[in-house]
Write an enzyme that holds these catalytic residues in place. Structure first.
Site, PDB file in Angstrom:
ATOM      1  N   TRP A   3      48.099  39.336 104.924  1.00  0.00           N
ATOM      2  CA  TRP A   3      48.405  39.100 106.434  1.00  0.00           C
ATOM      3  C   TRP A   3      48.107  37.668 106.562  1.00  0.00           C
ATOM      4  O   TRP A   3      47.814  37.312 105.968  1.00  0.00           O
ATOM      5  CB  TRP A   3      46.710  40.076 106.479  1.00  0.00           C
ATOM      6  CG  TRP A   3      46.159  39.550 107.914  1.00  0.00           C
ATOM      7  CD1 TRP A   3      47.237  40.438 108.724  1.00  0.00           C
ATOM      8  CD2 TRP A   3      45.078  39.231 108.965  1.00  0.00           C
ATOM      9  NE1 TRP A   3      46.102  39.845 110.489  1.00  0.00           N
ATOM     10  CE2 TRP A   3      45.281  39.684 110.204  1.00  0.00           C
ATOM     11  CE3 TRP A   3      43.422  38.762 108.243  1.00  0.00           C
ATOM     12  CZ2 TRP A   3      44.054  39.063 110.996  1.00  0.00           C
ATOM     13  CZ3 TRP A   3      42.874  38.250 109.044  1.00  0.00           C
ATOM     14  CH2 TRP A   3      42.568  38.430 110.099  1.00  0.00           C
TER      15      TRP A   3
ATOM     16  N   ASP B  59      39.519  43.115 100.680  1.00  0.00           N
ATOM     17  CA  ASP B  59      38.950  43.509 102.722  1.00  0.00           C
ATOM     18  C   ASP B  59      39.452  45.020 103.225  1.00  0.00           C
ATOM     19  O   ASP B  59      39.907  44.953 102.410  1.00  0.00           O
ATOM     20  CB  ASP B  59      40.512  42.185 103.271  1.00  0.00           C
ATOM     21  CG  ASP B  59      40.498  42.117 104.638  1.00  0.00           C
ATOM     22  OD1 ASP B  59      39.697  42.964 105.128  1.00  0.00           O
ATOM     23  OD2 ASP B  59      41.078  41.173 105.084  1.00  0.00           O
TER      24      ASP B  59
ATOM     25  N   LYS C 166      39.780  49.421 113.453  1.00  0.00           N
ATOM     26  CA  LYS C 166      40.834  50.648 113.546  1.00  0.00           C
ATOM     27  C   LYS C 166      40.060  51.892 113.578  1.00  0.00           C
ATOM     28  O   LYS C 166      40.689  52.430 114.265  1.00  0.00           O
ATOM     29  CB  LYS C 166      42.490  50.415 112.029  1.00  0.00           C
ATOM     30  CG  LYS C 166      41.926  48.506 112.286  1.00  0.00           C
ATOM     31  CD  LYS C 166      42.978  47.996 112.616  1.00  0.00           C
ATOM     32  CE  LYS C 166      42.801  46.243 112.405  1.00  0.00           C
ATOM     33  NZ  LYS C 166      44.304  45.761 112.958  1.00  0.00           N
TER      34      LYS C 166
HETATM   35  C1  LMR Z   1      47.639  42.699 112.462  1.00  0.00           C
HETATM   36  O1  LMR Z   1      47.477  42.410 111.126  1.00  0.00           O
HETATM   37  O2  LMR Z   1      48.549  43.185 113.438  1.00  0.00           O
HETATM   38  C2  LMR Z   1      45.861  43.258 112.934  1.00  0.00           C
HETATM   39  O3  LMR Z   1      45.087  42.377 112.229  1.00  0.00           O
HETATM   40  C3  LMR Z   1      45.931  41.993 114.365  1.00  0.00           C
HETATM   41  C4  LMR Z   1      45.286  40.940 113.842  1.00  0.00           C
HETATM   42  O4  LMR Z   1      44.458  40.544 114.457  1.00  0.00           O
HETATM   43  O5  LMR Z   1      46.485  40.168 113.236  1.00  0.00           O
END
Ligand code: LMR
Length: 395
Positions: A129, A210, A245
């Site tokens: 992420w 996570d 989510k």
């Molecule tokens: C994402 O990965 O798009 C979501 O978790 C929103 C974010 O906060 O980045």
């Protein structure tokens, strides 16, 4: 004091939403941030959430502080949601705090690790992420990466992952995605989880799991398989979870950080230290999101309704994966995109290059994260032809 400041680059995910909103293309499609959307592109408030909010509105009697851990009832319910009927709960080795969203949980986990070992190393998957590295760096940790996704073959690079994890030191932490890997959609299978858990146990590194998309992969329990296995095999684990989510509570900012200790006594100490970390950050978490979740999870009726609504979201995404692959083929794309149907959760990598991503945005109003990650929930029967025809054109 501020005259030296430079404009920072736009956030790779949230920055897309700003550009999308400003785009006047009537056919524009938002495949950016990980937000669930229904067939008409709307992110609804779940009915169980509305019912819980109404209940709270009628029954809440005070707004007095809850303390740095947040609501004890919420914390218990979340521990059970993520861990199930697990021995670590029965052995009284889990302590959970509510946090401002999953990001808040990660930041608190990072600061907690930094408190235990200043500047400690945390290993994150490559890719991960877009905010993970920033959050952990801000918490004072050193970041290293382990291979995870094989971009060429569109599959997991499990051998590369294991080879890298063998180099992890005893005092390091390793971030793992419990399910619905963000951004690749590729998850570990049961045997692979077992191998990683055994490695963690042998080396003694601390797994930080996570779980931001529980229920969006195969179901609430299946999606938690890996973290439950980890908690069976390794004595000390940190779990960061999110209700953004699966309860659709994005803006309410509600998540949780759970620490599992070697014993009830060490869990108590970990908890006390964690609370001091919270106190100097934001003092106490917001209450509203937690109140909604605990109300739902305390009612059999609302829980059943939530399971139904969550299944509806999961099934729609899974249907859109198949539809997208079918339509790419029927709209003239010869490249094999069938890997999209083998992945889990909201995301997949399209595997297209930067120029193609730029063209999708500039020429067609289609917004994809720079890594070529797409949010499958942004696909619908009404936009899939335009989307796949546009992809065919840029390919
Ligand atoms: C994402 O990965 O798009 C979501 O978790 C929103 C974010 O906060 O980045």
């Amino acid at each position: 004091m501020f005259s030296q400041l430079q404009q920072p680059p736009a956030d790779p995910i949230l920055g897309l939403s700003v550009k999308f909103k400003a785009d006047s293309n009537p056919n524009k499609i938002d495949l950016g941030p990980g937000i669930y959307k229904d067939e008409v592109g709307h992110t609804p408030i779940l009915s169980c959430v509305k019912a819980a909010e109404n209940f709270r509105f009628e029954n809440e009697t005070t707004k007095v502080y809850l303390g740095s851990a947040g609501s004890a009832l919420f914390n218990d319910k979340i521990a059970t949601l993520i861990l199930g009927d697990h021995k670590v709960i029965n052995e009284n080795r889990v302590r959970t705090i509510s946090t401002p969203g999953g990001t808040g949980a990660l930041r608190m986990a990072g600061e907690f690790i930094n408190r235990c070992k200043p500047g400690a190393t945390i290993w994150v998957s490559n890719p991960t992420w877009a905010n993970h590295q920033g959050v952990f760096k801000a918490a004072g940790l050193t970041i290293k990466t382990y291979p995870y996704y094989d971009y060429e073959n569109k599959c997991l690079d499990f051998d590369g992952m294991i080879e890298a994890l063998k180099l992890v030191a005893k005092d390091d932490a390793v971030l793992l995605h419990a399910c619905c890997h963000n951004p690749s959609g590729m998850d570990l299978n049961k045997e692979q989880w077992q191998e990683v858990a055994e490695l963690a146990n042998d080396i003694g590194f601390t797994p930080v799991v996570d779980i931001a998309y529980q229920g969006f992969g195969q179901g609430l329990d299946v999606d938690a398989f890996g973290l439950r296995l980890m908690a069976n095999t390794v004595e000390e684990v940190i779990i960061c979870s999110s209700c953004s989510k699966n309860f659709g509570l994005y803006r309410e900012r509600i998540g949780a950080c759970s620490v599992i200790g070697k014993s009830a006594t060490s869990a108590d100490i970990m908890h006390s230290v964690l609370l001091t970390v919270v106190r100097v950050n934001y003092s106490m978490p917001p209450a509203h999101g937690a109140a909604i979740v605990e109300t739902i999870l305390s009612s059999d009726e609302l829980t059943a309704q939530w399971h139904e609504e969550l299944k509806g979201m999961r099934d729609r995404i899974s249907d859109m994966r198949q539809l997208l692959v079918n339509k790419l083929a029927t709209n003239g794309v010869t490249r094999d995109f069938s890997f999209i149907t083998t992945q889990n959760g909201m995301f997949s990598f399209l595997g297209i290059d930067k120029d193609q991503i730029q063209r999708l945005k500039d020429e067609f109003g289609i917004y994809v994260v720079g890594s070529s990650r797409i949010n499958i929930a942004g696909v619908s029967p009404s936009n899939v032809d335009y989307l796949t025809q546009s992809i065919a054109k840029v390919l």
